[in-house]
Design an enzyme around this catalytic site. Sequence first.
Site, PDB file in Angstrom:
ATOM      1  CG  ASP A 106      -0.358   0.146   2.529  1.00 58.50           C
ATOM      2  OD1 ASP A 106       0.491   1.034   2.692  1.00 58.50           O
ATOM      3  OD2 ASP A 106      -0.718  -0.607   3.456  1.00 58.50           O
ATOM      4  CG  LEU A 107       0.378   6.179  -0.836  1.00 62.41           C
ATOM      5  CD1 LEU A 107       1.019   6.247  -2.215  1.00 62.41           C
ATOM      6  CD2 LEU A 107      -0.767   7.196  -0.729  1.00 62.41           C
TER       7      LEU A 107
END
Length: 257
Positions: free
Chosen positions: A115-116
Amino acid sequence: MFWSLELSGHKTRLDRYISQQTTLSKSQVRMLVAQRKIWVDDQIAQSVQQTVDEFCEVRVEGQILAKKTPDYWMLYKPVGVLSATQDAKHPVAVDCLRALSVVQRQDLHLVGRLDLHSSGLLLLTNDGRWSQAMIAPHNKMPKVYQVVVQNPLTEQMVQGFNEGVFLTYEQVTTRPAKLKILAPNLAEVTLWEGRFHQIKRMFKRLGNRVMALHRVQIGPVKLDASLLPGQSRRLTPPEVQALSQVNTATNKENFSD
């Protein structure tokens, strides 16, 4: 002579593949096979029905059709970079591979995601069959993370990961995972599945919060210690082979102390 059309990108019959790559009809391909004038990966083609793909070397009357070279990369994904090939708001993983041209980058896809706000090892390739085998659930590909949590870790959390944690949204219990305490607020976690934000949700269920997550290993391949965030390199042939050999025999004993 007659080489012009675009690669199919999928496994297909030899006669269909050659017809897509050239101006030859399937009946002409059949004739050339009978005349032993078509070779596939240094072997005389035996039938128009044999299957080939974009990575096969196909020679027709001595001329080689366009052949794609399999390409495998590891990237140290930084926090703030999106695990994607394009996005309007955030920098994306493929843009970190600056050694490649834009066209070469566009040919790659991600093998799994981070994820980011997570960092660490990310794999990219242009070989769809390889990536599908890598992420297939039955392969039980282990992934290892270093996780910083808000509250001190406990043996109850270790036991909770080992038993599996019930996730309310999916109404499922995760597979057993391995939680190793490295420091009061630092853990090493090994997963054999990849549910959405799984580690964060498992810790939340057990009364803790993930502050930072960093992937250090996929299967037998570790993130190269010489890489800095945003840097990348091609996988070595032994690394590609080692990942290719991970199958249903992979289990938690591979990561025992």
